[in-house]
Design a protein around this motif. Structure first.
Motif, short mmCIF file in Angstrom:
data_model
loop_
_atom_site.label_atom_id
_atom_site.label_comp_id
_atom_site.label_asym_id
_atom_site.label_seq_id
_atom_site.Cartn_x
_atom_site.Cartn_y
_atom_site.Cartn_z
N ARG A 349 0.83 -1.21 0.00
CA ARG A 349 0.00 0.00 0.00
C ARG A 349 0.87 1.25 0.00
NH1 ARG A 349 -1.50 2.91 4.54
NH2 ARG A 349 -3.34 4.29 4.33
N ASP A 350 1.90 1.28 0.83
CA ASP A 350 2.78 2.45 0.89
C ASP A 350 3.60 2.60 -0.38
OD1 ASP A 350 1.89 3.26 3.37
OD2 ASP A 350 3.42 2.14 4.47
N ILE A 351 4.00 1.47 -0.98
CA ILE A 351 4.76 1.53 -2.23
C ILE A 351 3.88 2.07 -3.36
CG2 ILE A 351 5.99 0.19 -3.97
CD1 ILE A 351 6.87 -1.72 -1.77
N ARG A 352 2.62 1.63 -3.40
CA ARG A 352 1.70 2.13 -4.42
C ARG A 352 1.49 3.64 -4.28
NH1 ARG A 352 -1.05 -2.80 -3.38
NH2 ARG A 352 -2.42 -1.73 -1.89
N ARG A 353 1.36 4.10 -3.04
CA ARG A 353 1.19 5.54 -2.82
C ARG A 353 2.44 6.31 -3.24
NH1 ARG A 353 -1.91 6.52 2.98
NH2 ARG A 353 -3.98 5.81 2.29
N LEU A 354 3.60 5.75 -2.96
CA LEU A 354 4.85 6.40 -3.35
C LEU A 354 4.95 6.48 -4.87
CD1 LEU A 354 7.58 7.54 -2.21
CD2 LEU A 354 8.54 5.29 -2.68
N TYR A 355 4.61 5.38 -5.54
CA TYR A 355 4.67 5.37 -7.01
C TYR A 355 3.70 6.40 -7.59
CZ TYR A 355 4.36 3.93 -11.84
OH TYR A 355 4.36 3.93 -13.21
N ALA A 356 2.52 6.51 -6.99
CA ALA A 356 1.53 7.48 -7.48
C ALA A 356 2.10 8.90 -7.42
CB ALA A 356 0.25 7.39 -6.66
N ARG A 357 2.91 9.17 -6.38
CA ARG A 357 3.51 10.50 -6.24
C ARG A 357 4.53 10.76 -7.35
NH1 ARG A 357 6.48 13.80 -2.40
NH2 ARG A 357 6.92 15.66 -3.65
N TYR A 358 5.30 9.74 -7.71
CA TYR A 358 6.40 9.92 -8.67
C TYR A 358 6.10 9.33 -10.05
CZ TYR A 358 9.04 11.50 -4.65
OH TYR A 358 9.46 12.21 -3.55
N GLN A 359 4.85 9.00 -10.29
CA GLN A 359 4.48 8.40 -11.58
C GLN A 359 4.84 9.31 -12.75
OE1 GLN A 359 0.35 7.33 -11.92
NE2 GLN A 359 0.58 6.51 -13.99
N GLY A 360 4.68 10.62 -12.56
CA GLY A 360 5.05 11.55 -13.62
C GLY A 360 6.51 11.42 -14.00
N ASP A 361 7.40 11.31 -13.02
CA ASP A 361 8.83 11.17 -13.30
C ASP A 361 9.13 9.86 -14.02
OD1 ASP A 361 9.32 13.59 -12.15
OD2 ASP A 361 10.32 12.81 -10.36
N PHE A 362 8.50 8.78 -13.58
CA PHE A 362 8.70 7.49 -14.26
C PHE A 362 8.29 7.59 -15.72
CE2 PHE A 362 8.84 5.71 -9.96
CZ PHE A 362 9.74 4.66 -10.11
N SER A 363 7.14 8.20 -15.99
CA SER A 363 6.60 8.25 -17.35
C SER A 363 7.37 9.22 -18.25
CB SER A 363 5.12 8.66 -17.30
OG SER A 363 4.37 7.75 -16.54
N LEU A 364 7.67 10.40 -17.74
CA LEU A 364 8.33 11.41 -18.56
C LEU A 364 9.68 10.96 -19.09
CD1 LEU A 364 7.60 14.60 -16.41
CD2 LEU A 364 6.78 14.21 -18.74
N PHE A 365 10.40 10.17 -18.31
CA PHE A 365 11.78 9.85 -18.68
C PHE A 365 12.00 8.37 -18.98
CE2 PHE A 365 11.62 13.47 -15.71
CZ PHE A 365 11.94 14.46 -16.62
N GLY A 366 10.91 7.63 -19.19
CA GLY A 366 11.03 6.27 -19.68
C GLY A 366 11.44 5.24 -18.66
N TYR A 367 11.26 5.52 -17.39
CA TYR A 367 11.60 4.54 -16.36
C TYR A 367 10.42 3.60 -16.13
CZ TYR A 367 15.81 7.16 -15.31
OH TYR A 367 17.04 7.79 -15.42
N HIS A 368 10.69 2.31 -16.15
CA HIS A 368 9.63 1.33 -15.96
C HIS A 368 9.14 1.30 -14.52
CE1 HIS A 368 10.80 -1.34 -19.65
NE2 HIS A 368 10.28 -0.19 -19.97
N ARG A 369 7.86 1.07 -14.34
CA ARG A 369 7.30 0.83 -13.02
C ARG A 369 7.99 -0.40 -12.43
NH1 ARG A 369 2.92 -2.40 -11.06
NH2 ARG A 369 1.67 -1.40 -9.42
N PRO A 370 8.55 -0.33 -11.21
CA PRO A 370 9.30 -1.47 -10.63
C PRO A 370 8.33 -2.55 -10.13
CG PRO A 370 9.23 0.34 -9.07
CD PRO A 370 8.58 0.85 -10.33
N ASP A 371 7.79 -3.33 -11.07
CA ASP A 371 6.77 -4.33 -10.71
C ASP A 371 7.25 -5.32 -9.67
OD1 ASP A 371 4.85 -3.21 -12.37
OD2 ASP A 371 5.49 -4.37 -14.11
N PHE A 372 8.55 -5.58 -9.62
CA PHE A 372 9.07 -6.57 -8.67
C PHE A 372 8.85 -6.13 -7.23
CE2 PHE A 372 12.55 -3.74 -9.77
CZ PHE A 372 13.13 -3.43 -8.54
N LEU A 373 8.60 -4.83 -7.00
CA LEU A 373 8.32 -4.34 -5.66
C LEU A 373 6.84 -4.49 -5.30
CD1 LEU A 373 10.38 -1.01 -5.56
CD2 LEU A 373 11.06 -3.26 -4.72
N PHE A 374 6.00 -4.70 -6.29
CA PHE A 374 4.56 -4.79 -6.06
C PHE A 374 4.07 -6.23 -5.99
CE2 PHE A 374 5.42 -0.72 -7.95
CZ PHE A 374 4.56 0.17 -7.31
N ASP A 375 4.89 -7.18 -6.46
CA ASP A 375 4.47 -8.59 -6.50
C ASP A 375 4.39 -9.19 -5.11
OD1 ASP A 375 4.37 -8.34 -9.22
OD2 ASP A 375 6.41 -9.15 -9.53
#
Length: 375
Positions: A349-375
Motif C-alpha cells: 500500500r505504501d509503495i503504491r502511494r509512493l509510485y503514485a507521487r512519482y508516476q510523472g517522473d517514471f513516465s516522462l523519462f522512460g523509467y519502468h514501473r518497478p513491478d518486482f516491488l509490487f508482486d
C-alpha cells in the motif's frame, strides 16, 4: 633429445592456441562494492565494442530489455573500468532525440497533467544556473551528480581554471562560486535565456534517487546539515511512525517512515511548508525543473552518464574548453538488489502511494514501473 625439444615446443604452442580461443568466450571479472553500500556486484573488465546503427529505436529498446533494466533509456550497462565502450556521439544524438520525443508525448497526456506540469515560479528559476559566456542553462536535480556539473559551469564562468581546483565547500556556496541563478534576472532577461540558451538537466530512476537522498541526508549527512536529523527526521517520525515508543533522535528515521511521509498526499504538505527548501532532495523533477514547461535541449540520464556527459559538452559547444570529472566505474549503475533491500519491509500500500507521487517522473523519462516491488 632434439625430438623431445620440438615436441615440448609444439605442446606449448597448442596450449597457447587453446588459451587464445577460450579467452574469446570468457570474461574475467572483478568484484567491486557499489557506491551506495549495497552488495558487491560483478563488473566485467572486458566489454565488447559498441557501434550503434541507425535507425536505433527497436535495437536500443531490445538492448535495454535484455539487461533487465527498469529504464527504457538505460541502454548500455556500465561495465568497463576505463569507462564505456566507444560510441559515436552522433549516434548518441538519436538516443537524446528519442528521450525528448517521449518527454513531449507524456507532457501532452491529459491524464498525467497534474503530475507533469508546474508554473514557472521563482522556486523553479532558483534551480537553474546560468553561464552567460557560453549561453548555457543547467537545472540542478539533487542526487544525480549535479555537483560535478556545477563545477563545469564554475570553470566556464572563469571562477577557477580546472574542476580539480574547486574546493568542495565552494561548489554549494552560492555567494562564492560565481554561478548566478536565473531567478536573479529580470523577466525580459529570463525570457531571452529560456528561448535562446542551451538547456539541460539530469535524471535518475526516481526510487533510486529517493534511496540516495535518504542515505545522504538522514544516515550519512556528510555536509554537516544537522537540521535533517534534528528537525526534519523527528517531525516525520512523530507523524508517520506506526510505533511511537522510540521517537527520539537516537532512534533515527527509518526508510519506511520516509516512504510513508512521501506518499501521503496531501497530508505531507503541512510538513513540507515547515521544512522549506530542504525538501528539494526528494521533490519530483517536474517540481524542480518544469520539463513540460521549459523546452530543454538535452535530458541526460544518471544510468548512462558516461555517454551523456561528453555528448552534452559537445552539444553545448564546450567540449574543447572543459571536461566532466572522471566517473568512478559502476557508480551510476542501477542496483536492483539495493532497491529490494530498502523496500523489503514496506507495505505494498505504501509503495503504491509512493509510485503514485512519482508516476510523472517514471513516465516522462522512460523509467519502468518497478513491478518486482509490487508482486
Amino acid at each position: 633429445m632434439m625430438r623431445r625439444h620440438w615436441l615440448l615446443v609444439g605442446a606449448c604452442g597448442w596450449v597457447l592456441l587453446v588459451l587464445v580461443f577460450a579467452s574469446k568466450f570468457i570474461n574475467f571479472g572483478f568484484r567491486m562494492p557499489d557506491d551506495y553500500g549495497g552488495r558487491p556486484e560483478l563488473l566485467n573488465w572486458t566489454f565488447p565494442s559498441i557501434k550503434t546503427v541507425k535507425p536505433l529505436p527497436e535495437q536500443l529498446v531490445q538492448k535495454a530489455a535484455s539487461q533487465s533494466s527498469p529504464a527504457v533509456t538505460q541502454l548500455f550497462s556500465i561495465q568497463s573500468s576505463g569507462g564505456l565502450a566507444e560510441v559515436e556521439l552522433s549516434d548518441w544524438h538519436s538516443v537524446t532525440v528519442q528521450r525528448l520525443q517521449l518527454l513531449s508525448s507524456i507532457c501532452r497526456n491529459s491524464s498525467l497533467w497534474n503530475l507533469t506540469h508546474t508554473p514557472l515560479r521563482k522556486f523553479v528559476l532558483d534551480r537553474i544556473f546560468v553561464c552567460d559566456k557560453y549561453k548555457i542553462l543547467f537545472c540542478q536535480t539533487p542526487k544525480v551528480g549535479n555537483t560535478q556539473w556545477k563545477k563545469v559551469l564554475i570553470v566556464l564562468n572563469g571562477k577557477f581554471s580546472k574542476v580539480e581546483d574547486i574546493p568542495e565547500n565552494v561548489v554549494h556556496d552560492h555567494e562564492r562560486n560565481g554561478l548566478p541563478r536565473l531567478s536573479s534576472m529580470s523577466d525580459a532577461e529570463i525570457t531571452e535565456r529560456l528561448h535562446t540558451y542551451f538547456k539541460f538537466f539530469i535524471v535518475r530512476d526516481p526510487f533510486e534517487r529517493l534511496i540516495s537522498a535518504f542515505k545522504d541526508k538522514f544516515v550519512k549527512n556528510p555536509r554537516f546539515e544537522p537540521w535533517y536529523k534534528h528537525n526534519i527526521a523527528p517531525a516525520i517520525i512523530r507523524k508517520y511512525r506506526k510505533s511511537h515508543q522510540d521517537t527520539g533522535e537516537s532512534a533515527g528515521l527509518h526508510f519506511e517512515d520516509f516512504v510513508r511521509y512521501l506518499g501521503d498526499e496531501p497530508g505531507r504538505q503541512h510538513l513540507d511548508q515547515q521544512f522549506g527548501n530542504h525538501i528539494i532532495h526528494w521533490l519530483t523533477y517536474t517540481e524542480l525543473c518544469a520539463p513540460c514547461d521549459i523546452s530543454y535541449d538535452v535530458v541526460g540520464h544518471h544510468e548512462t552518464l558516461e555517454l551523456d556527459a561528453p555528448y552534452i559538452l559537445k552539444a553545448a559547444g564546450i567540449a574543447d574548453l572543459v571536461s566532466y570529472p572522471t566517473i568512478p566505474p559502476g557508480i551510476t549503475r542501477y542496483n536492483r538488489t539495493k532497491m529490494e533491500h530498502y523496500f523489503s519491509g514496506i507495505s505494498k500500500r505504501d509503495i503504491r502511494r509512493l509510485y503514485a507521487r512519482y508516476q510523472g517522473d517514471f513516465s516522462l523519462f522512460g523509467y519502468h514501473r518497478p513491478d518486482f516491488l509490487f508482486d
